[in-house]
Design a protein around this motif. Structure first.
Motif, short mmCIF file in Angstrom:
data_model
loop_
_atom_site.label_atom_id
_atom_site.label_comp_id
_atom_site.label_asym_id
_atom_site.label_seq_id
_atom_site.Cartn_x
_atom_site.Cartn_y
_atom_site.Cartn_z
N VAL A 11 40.05 5.78 -23.80
CA VAL A 11 40.87 4.18 -24.13
C VAL A 11 39.06 3.16 -23.72
O VAL A 11 39.74 3.50 -22.47
CB VAL A 11 41.81 3.54 -24.46
N THR A 12 39.19 2.53 -24.11
CA THR A 12 37.79 1.61 -23.84
C THR A 12 38.21 0.22 -24.41
O THR A 12 39.14 0.03 -25.45
CB THR A 12 36.81 2.27 -24.20
N THR A 148 36.15 -4.00 -18.86
CA THR A 148 35.32 -4.45 -19.92
C THR A 148 33.65 -3.64 -20.26
O THR A 148 33.11 -3.56 -19.69
CB THR A 148 35.56 -6.04 -20.46
N VAL A 149 33.55 -2.95 -21.72
CA VAL A 149 32.17 -2.43 -21.67
C VAL A 149 31.16 -3.54 -21.67
O VAL A 149 31.16 -4.20 -22.02
CB VAL A 149 32.26 -1.98 -23.27
N GLY A 150 30.36 -2.95 -20.99
CA GLY A 150 29.34 -3.55 -20.76
C GLY A 150 29.15 -4.46 -19.45
O GLY A 150 28.59 -4.84 -18.48
N ASP A 151 30.21 -4.08 -18.54
CA ASP A 151 30.56 -4.38 -16.76
C ASP A 151 29.74 -3.41 -16.22
O ASP A 151 29.90 -2.52 -16.73
CB ASP A 151 32.15 -3.94 -16.42
N HIS A 177 38.61 2.06 -29.12
CA HIS A 177 38.04 0.94 -28.36
C HIS A 177 38.94 -0.43 -29.55
O HIS A 177 38.98 -0.44 -30.02
CB HIS A 177 36.93 1.11 -28.95
N LEU A 178 39.37 -0.65 -27.92
CA LEU A 178 40.31 -2.16 -28.11
C LEU A 178 38.90 -3.48 -27.83
O LEU A 178 38.61 -3.54 -27.26
CB LEU A 178 41.19 -2.06 -26.99
N THR A 179 39.75 -3.93 -29.36
CA THR A 179 38.71 -4.85 -29.14
C THR A 179 39.29 -6.55 -29.06
O THR A 179 40.70 -5.90 -30.18
CB THR A 179 37.30 -5.29 -30.34
N LEU A 180 38.76 -7.31 -29.69
CA LEU A 180 39.38 -8.61 -29.89
C LEU A 180 38.61 -9.58 -30.94
O LEU A 180 37.70 -9.60 -31.01
CB LEU A 180 39.59 -10.06 -29.08
N LEU A 181 39.98 -9.91 -32.28
CA LEU A 181 39.03 -10.66 -33.85
C LEU A 181 39.84 -12.08 -33.26
O LEU A 181 40.98 -12.45 -33.78
CB LEU A 181 39.84 -10.25 -34.47
#
Length: 392
Positions: A11-12, A148-151, A177-181
Motif C-alpha cells: 500500500v503506497t 509519499t511517492v516521490g519522497d 495506491h492511495l491518492t487524493l482527489l
C-alpha cells in the motif's frame, strides 16, 4: 495455504501525506480476515530513527507498544483493533533499523569486503524484513509504506517493492495506491490530475498500481472513474472511492460496498470460497452509533493539544463504551494549566478521570493536583504508566 504461497499487498500513498493508508490497510485486512484468510499488516517507516520510542509525540503522535515490548508506529494500534490480533516488532520497520542492521553486518565482515551500497544491500535487507512475517504462515501480508511517492526517503522501499514483485511472480503480489482527489469549490469539481501525476511517478520507479483508492470529500462519478482508469492504467472497477465518513470504523463497510475485497482477491488469484462475515463488526458499529447512556471522562495529560498522542486511550474508550451501550465523551485537560484555583472549574460535572502517561517534569504538578482532586471528591480515577505512579 503453505508458506511459499503467501501473497503480498503493498500500500503506497501519493499527492499528500495523512490520507489514511493505515485505516485503508486495516480495513482491507479486516475484510480479508472476515473471509477466512490469515492476515497480518506491517508498516515500513522511512525515517532514520530506530523506532518511535524517542520521538516527541507532537512530532509523530503516539508510540504504540506491542506485546513483545517493541515501540512502534501508532498505525499498529489500528491494525490490532481492526484485525483483533497481536502485532510484534516484525510488524514495524524503520530506515534506522535497516541501516543499523546493514552497518552491523558490514562491521562484522559479513559482506566479505564488498562495497556496501543501497542496491543491493539496503534493498535486500528491506526485502528480508518484508518476507520475515511469511515464516508465521500467513496467507496474506499487507505492507504499508510510509511517506509519499516521490519522497527521497521512500525510494529504497519503492525499489524493494519493484524487485519483490518481479521475484514473487505473477498473481503473488499487488500494489494499492492511495491518492487524493481534491475538490475545487470555485469550479465545483473533483480534480484527477494530481492522482494521474502520482501514478505516473510510481510508474517511473517501475511499479504499476493495480488498484487506486481515492480519498475524497465528494462522491466519485462514473465519468471520473473512467478517466482515472484510462490515464492510470487500471480497470474502472479497481478505482475505489474512500469518502469522508463519521467514524473510521465505518470505512471497512464503505469499501466492502464497492467489492474492494473481491477486487483484491481477484488480483491475487485467490478463491472466494467463504462469504464475508462482519456480523460482530456491524454490531459494534451499531452500538457505537446508538448509545443508550452517556458519560464524560477527563483525560489529563501533557500532549492534549495533539490528540493522536493518546490515540489508543481514546480508541479504548470508544470500544469499552460501545460494549456498554455508552457514549464516552472525553474532556481533554492540559495538566500544565492546572492550579489549585481552577481544579473545580476544569473537572466540573465529569463522571471519571484518567491520568495519562508522558515522561518528563512538565505538567507533573498538574497531574498530581488532578489525582488529589479526584480522590478527595470521590471521582473514579484511572492512571496509566506514569499516571499510575502519580496516583500512588
Amino acid at each position: 495455504m503453505s508458506k511459499k504461497n503467501t501473497k503480498y499487498i503493498f500500500v503506497t500513498g501519493g499527492v499528500t501525506s495523512s490520507l489514511g493508508k493505515g485505516i485503508v490497510s486495516a480495513s482491507l485486512g479486516l475484510l480479508l480476515k472476515s473471509r477466512g484468510f490469515n492476515v497480518t499488516i506491517q508498516k515500513l517507516d522511512p525515517y532514520i530513527n530506530i523506532d518511535p520510542g524517542t520521538l516527541n509525540p507532537y512530532e509523530h503522535g503516539e508510540c504504540y507498544v506491542t506485546e513483545d515490548g517493541a515501540e512502534t508506529d501508532l498505525d499498529l494500534g489500528h491494525y490490532e483493533r481492526f484485525l483483533d490480533s497481536a502485532t510484534s516488532q516484525n510488524n514495524n520497520v524503520t530506515t534506522g533499523k535497516i541501516y543499523q542492521t546493514v552497518i552491523e553486518k558490514e562491521r562484522k565482515g559479513d559482506f566479505l569486503g564488498k562495497t556496501v551500497q543501497v542496491i543491493p544491500h539496503i534493498t535486500n535487507e528491506i526485502k528480508r524484513r518484508i518476507k520475515i512475517l511469511a515464516k508465521e504462515n500467513y496467507d496474506i501480508i499487507i505492507t504499508e509504506i510510509g511517506g509519499t511517492v516521490g519522497d527521497i526517503e521512500s525510494l529504497p522501499y519503492i525499489e524493494s517493492v519493484r524487485q519483490l514483485r518481479w521475484e514473487l511472480g505473477e498473481n503473488n503480489s499487488m500494489v494499492i495506491h492511495l491518492t487524493l482527489l481534491p475538490y475545487l469549490a470555485a469550479s465545483g469539481e473533483l480534480k484527477t490530475k494530481p492522482s494521474q501525476h502520482s501514478v505516473r511517478q510510481l510508474m517511473e520507479s517501475g511499479i504499476q498500481a493495480d488498484v487506486l483508492v481515492c480519498r475524497t470529500e465528494h462522491k466519485i462519478t462514473k465519468e471520473i472513474k473512467a478517466k482515472l482508469a484510462q490515464f492510470c492504467n487500471v480497470p474502472a472497477e479497481n478505482v475505489i472511492e474512500s469518502i469522508d465518513v463519521e467514524t473510521i470504523y465505518q470505512v471497512p463497510l464503505e469499501l466492502q460496498k464497492q467489492k474492494f475485497d473481491e477486487v483484491v482477491l481477484k488480483e491475487l488469484a485467490l478463491p472466494m470460497n467463504q462469504e464475508s462475515d462482519l456480523k460482530d463488526w456491524k454490531n459494534f458499529l451499531k452500538k457505537y452509533k446508538n448509545p443508550k447512556k452517556k458519560v464524560e471522562i477527563a483525560l489529563v495529560g501533557k500532549y492534549v493539544s495533539l490528540q493522536d498522542s493518546y490515540k489508543s486511550i481514546a480508541e479504548a474508550f470508544i470500544h469499552a463504551g460501545a460494549s456498554q451501550d455508552t457514549e464516552v465523551k472525553l474532556r481533554w485537560v492540559y495538566s500544565g494549566d492546572l492550579t489549585e484555583e481552577n481544579l473545580a472549574e476544569n473537572f466540573k460535572g465529569v463522571d471519571g478521570m484518567l491520568i495519562a502517561p508522558g515522561f518528563g517534569d512538565r505538567g507533573i504538578e498538574g497531574k498530581i493536583l488532578a489525582a488529589k482532586f479526584a480522590r478527595e471528591n470521590k471521582i473514579p480515577l484511572l492512571g496509566i504508566c506514569l499516571g499510575m505512579q502519580i496516583m500512588t
